[in-house]
Design a protein around this motif. Structure first.
Motif, PDB file in Angstrom:
ATOM      1  N   GLY A   1       5.414 -39.379 -65.997  1.00  0.00           N
ATOM      2  CA  GLY A   1       5.522 -40.626 -65.239  1.00  0.00           C
ATOM      3  C   GLY A   1       6.935 -40.989 -64.839  1.00  0.00           C
ATOM      4  N   GLU A   2       7.878 -40.068 -64.993  1.00  0.00           N
ATOM      5  CA  GLU A   2       9.281 -40.382 -64.692  1.00  0.00           C
ATOM      6  C   GLU A   2       9.511 -40.563 -63.193  1.00  0.00           C
ATOM      7  OE1 GLU A   2      13.732 -38.375 -65.199  1.00  0.00           O
ATOM      8  OE2 GLU A   2      12.023 -37.613 -66.342  1.00  0.00           O
ATOM      9  N   LEU A   3      10.173 -41.679 -62.843  1.00  0.00           N
ATOM     10  CA  LEU A   3      10.558 -41.939 -61.456  1.00  0.00           C
ATOM     11  C   LEU A   3      12.064 -41.786 -61.257  1.00  0.00           C
ATOM     12  CD1 LEU A   3       8.376 -45.085 -60.631  1.00  0.00           C
ATOM     13  CD2 LEU A   3       7.905 -42.688 -60.105  1.00  0.00           C
ATOM     14  N   ALA A   4      12.816 -42.071 -62.283  1.00  0.00           N
ATOM     15  CA  ALA A   4      14.279 -41.960 -62.226  1.00  0.00           C
ATOM     16  C   ALA A   4      14.816 -42.063 -63.635  1.00  0.00           C
ATOM     17  CB  ALA A   4      14.873 -43.063 -61.343  1.00  0.00           C
ATOM     18  N   ARG A   5      16.086 -41.813 -63.787  1.00  0.00           N
ATOM     19  CA  ARG A   5      16.722 -42.031 -65.079  1.00  0.00           C
ATOM     20  C   ARG A   5      18.106 -42.641 -64.864  1.00  0.00           C
ATOM     21  NH1 ARG A   5      16.824 -36.161 -67.762  1.00  0.00           N
ATOM     22  NH2 ARG A   5      14.610 -36.479 -67.366  1.00  0.00           N
ATOM     23  N   ILE A   6      18.485 -43.472 -65.798  1.00  0.00           N
ATOM     24  CA  ILE A   6      19.767 -44.169 -65.746  1.00  0.00           C
ATOM     25  C   ILE A   6      20.667 -43.610 -66.837  1.00  0.00           C
ATOM     26  CG2 ILE A   6      20.935 -46.391 -65.965  1.00  0.00           C
ATOM     27  CD1 ILE A   6      18.374 -47.714 -64.958  1.00  0.00           C
ATOM     28  N   LYS A   7      21.810 -43.076 -66.442  1.00  0.00           N
ATOM     29  CA  LYS A   7      22.760 -42.505 -67.399  1.00  0.00           C
ATOM     30  C   LYS A   7      23.884 -43.500 -67.663  1.00  0.00           C
ATOM     31  CE  LYS A   7      21.922 -37.766 -65.823  1.00  0.00           C
ATOM     32  NZ  LYS A   7      22.556 -36.515 -65.315  1.00  0.00           N
ATOM     33  N   VAL A   8      24.313 -43.602 -68.916  1.00  0.00           N
ATOM     34  CA  VAL A   8      25.402 -44.496 -69.305  1.00  0.00           C
ATOM     35  C   VAL A   8      26.708 -43.701 -69.282  1.00  0.00           C
ATOM     36  CG1 VAL A   8      26.291 -46.077 -71.047  1.00  0.00           C
ATOM     37  CG2 VAL A   8      23.815 -45.824 -70.744  1.00  0.00           C
ATOM     38  N   LEU A   9      27.588 -44.029 -68.336  1.00  0.00           N
ATOM     39  CA  LEU A   9      28.853 -43.313 -68.191  1.00  0.00           C
ATOM     40  C   LEU A   9      29.953 -43.912 -69.046  1.00  0.00           C
ATOM     41  CD1 LEU A   9      28.957 -42.780 -64.321  1.00  0.00           C
ATOM     42  CD2 LEU A   9      27.842 -41.396 -66.056  1.00  0.00           C
ATOM     43  N   ARG A  10      29.848 -45.210 -69.344  1.00  0.00           N
ATOM     44  CA  ARG A  10      30.854 -45.865 -70.188  1.00  0.00           C
ATOM     45  C   ARG A  10      30.238 -47.084 -70.828  1.00  0.00           C
ATOM     46  NH1 ARG A  10      36.232 -48.216 -67.541  1.00  0.00           N
ATOM     47  NH2 ARG A  10      34.788 -49.850 -66.947  1.00  0.00           N
ATOM     48  N   GLY A  11      30.675 -47.393 -72.058  1.00  0.00           N
ATOM     49  CA  GLY A  11      30.153 -48.554 -72.757  1.00  0.00           C
ATOM     50  C   GLY A  11      29.680 -48.197 -74.153  1.00  0.00           C
ATOM     51  N   PRO A  12      29.166 -49.170 -74.874  1.00  0.00           N
ATOM     52  CA  PRO A  12      28.717 -48.925 -76.251  1.00  0.00           C
ATOM     53  C   PRO A  12      27.611 -47.893 -76.345  1.00  0.00           C
ATOM     54  CG  PRO A  12      28.700 -51.278 -75.744  1.00  0.00           C
ATOM     55  CD  PRO A  12      29.047 -50.573 -74.487  1.00  0.00           C
ATOM     56  N   ASP A  13      26.811 -47.759 -75.286  1.00  0.00           N
ATOM     57  CA  ASP A  13      25.686 -46.811 -75.301  1.00  0.00           C
ATOM     58  C   ASP A  13      26.037 -45.513 -74.597  1.00  0.00           C
ATOM     59  OD1 ASP A  13      23.600 -48.762 -76.409  1.00  0.00           O
ATOM     60  OD2 ASP A  13      24.301 -49.838 -74.641  1.00  0.00           O
ATOM     61  N   PHE A  14      27.336 -45.186 -74.521  1.00  0.00           N
ATOM     62  CA  PHE A  14      27.780 -44.003 -73.793  1.00  0.00           C
ATOM     63  C   PHE A  14      27.003 -42.755 -74.225  1.00  0.00           C
ATOM     64  CE2 PHE A  14      30.430 -40.173 -73.897  1.00  0.00           C
ATOM     65  CZ  PHE A  14      30.615 -39.983 -72.541  1.00  0.00           C
ATOM     66  N   GLY A  15      26.584 -41.959 -73.234  1.00  0.00           N
ATOM     67  CA  GLY A  15      25.859 -40.730 -73.503  1.00  0.00           C
ATOM     68  C   GLY A  15      24.359 -40.898 -73.543  1.00  0.00           C
ATOM     69  N   SER A  16      23.883 -42.143 -73.533  1.00  0.00           N
ATOM     70  CA  SER A  16      22.435 -42.386 -73.570  1.00  0.00           C
ATOM     71  C   SER A  16      21.828 -42.243 -72.177  1.00  0.00           C
ATOM     72  CB  SER A  16      22.140 -43.788 -74.120  1.00  0.00           C
ATOM     73  OG  SER A  16      22.611 -43.922 -75.439  1.00  0.00           O
ATOM     74  N   THR A  17      20.529 -42.000 -72.156  1.00  0.00           N
ATOM     75  CA  THR A  17      19.781 -41.898 -70.905  1.00  0.00           C
ATOM     76  C   THR A  17      18.530 -42.748 -71.015  1.00  0.00           C
ATOM     77  OG1 THR A  17      20.563 -39.638 -70.518  1.00  0.00           O
ATOM     78  CG2 THR A  17      18.595 -40.343 -69.321  1.00  0.00           C
ATOM     79  N   PHE A  18      18.273 -43.546 -70.003  1.00  0.00           N
ATOM     80  CA  PHE A  18      17.056 -44.345 -69.930  1.00  0.00           C
ATOM     81  C   PHE A  18      16.156 -43.753 -68.838  1.00  0.00           C
ATOM     82  CE2 PHE A  18      20.293 -47.126 -71.654  1.00  0.00           C
ATOM     83  CZ  PHE A  18      19.646 -47.817 -72.651  1.00  0.00           C
TER      84      PHE A  18
END
Length: 352
Positions: free
Chosen positions: A17-34
């Protein structure tokens, strides 16, 4: 169930069901993917958001991304500090390859599923590279604007030049010529005219005036040159200073410092930029001290996640600082909190 799933890595295959993903480039959640599984997803600190981030500068419900017939877009959801799209303040903006958007001090990038598996699983880009690309683009844009507004095309006219096309002139002389060439031709023509006039005075009228030297003629030509060659630089520094001052008044002291640093690179003695750079450093020290104090109290009270957020804020504020004592304290406390949270998770049977 939310419209996004959080992963601690980018190295994962396409999800159901994936439509897109959001990558964290900077911040406390750096390296995470939504991974976004719905046509709309909210972003913020509130647990009810689809994309939950732990950035203390973000609002509880800060922004939302949504799918339109022309692609993905982002919109401010009435946050306190607004959003940035490619480093520029905006209410909304279109997302696509290479486009970043900022929520608080977290920089994000959305990759649509149709962009291909390779793009989806690509490692998170270095934020320094992203910022360098954006800064180069903005610098070039400001340079062009400054030159167009205060340099070569303003207040510079030679006698008989500057009109698009003189009556009876050579065909095609109006539109396609290089302005620099026109300027050179004008200077040469004016020098020749002055030389002829000087010759007529000295030979025909037998004037008692001494022949004018080349240096004197050059002074006359210089009178037609722009009087303030530093105008483009001054205009550019003013743009960066205003941006820095706006960030400062909004409490975004790190972003303000970046703007003031650019000003000082162009004008090292810019008094106001020097003053506000010092003000930014003072405010950042105050924020660091406040976060450390609140983090300690939260830790004593057993509020581990709250304490973690404050110590992560210290790391963000000091990522370019030489305050080793505060940085070391925040890192040590974070390591202890993460270890305790991991232990609690295991004791709960792996539940979230």
């Amino acid at each position: 169930m939310g419209a996004a799933l959080k992963f601690k890595t980018t190295a994962l295959g396409r999800q159901a069901g994936e439509l897109a993903r959001i990558k964290v480039l900077r911040g406390p959640d750096f390296g995470s993917t939504f991974v976004v599984t719905g046509p709309r997803a909210t972003i913020g600190r509130d647990e009810g958001c689809d994309v939950v981030i732990s950035d203390l500068k973000a609002s509880r419900r800060h922004a939302e991304v949504f799918l339109t017939p022309s692609g993905w877009e982002v919109r401010d959801a009435g946050s306190a500090n607004g959003i940035l799209v490619n480093g520029q303040q905006a209410q909304n903006g279109r997302l696509g390859p290479g486009v970043t958007f900022s929520v608080g001090e977290t920089v994000l990038e959305l990759v649509a599923s149709q962009d291909g598996t390779r793009a989806l699983v690509a490692p998170v880009r270095d934020i320094a590279q992203v910022q360098a690309e954006q800064a180069a683009f903005l610098a070039q844009r400001d340079k062009v604007r400054a030159i167009a507004g205060g340099g070569g095309g303003q207040g510079f006219k030679l006698p008989g030049f500057g009109a698009p096309a003189a009556a009876g002139g050579a065909p095609g002389a109006a539109g396609g010529r290089d302005p620099k060439k026109l300027m050179l031709v004008g200077l040469v023509g004016l020098a020749a005219a002055m030389f002829i006039m000087d010759g007529g005075e000295n030979n025909g009228a037998k004037s008692r005036k001494k022949p004018r030297t080349d240096a004197e003629k050059a002074l006359d030509l210089a009178a037609y040159l722009p009087t303030d060659p530093s105008a483009p630089v001054a205009k550019t520094t003013d743009i960066f200073f205003r941006n820095g001052f706006r960030e400062y008044t909004q409490g975004n002291y790190l972003r303000a410092k970046q703007q003031f640093e650019v000003v000082l690179q162009m004008q090292p003695q810019h008094a106001m930029a020097l003053l506000y750079m010092q003000n930014c450093d003072n405010r950042i020290k105050e924020e660091v001290a406040s976060h450390l104090e609140i983090g300690k109290r939260s830790l004593v009270s057993g509020k581990l996640k709250d304490a973690k957020g404050h110590y992560e804020a210290v790391l963000r504020l000091l990522y370019r600082s030489t305050d080793e004592a505060s940085l070391t304290e925040a890192k040590d406390q974070l390591a202890k909190i993460n270890a305790e949270l991991a232990t609690m998770k295991l004791s709960d049977g792996g539940g979230g």
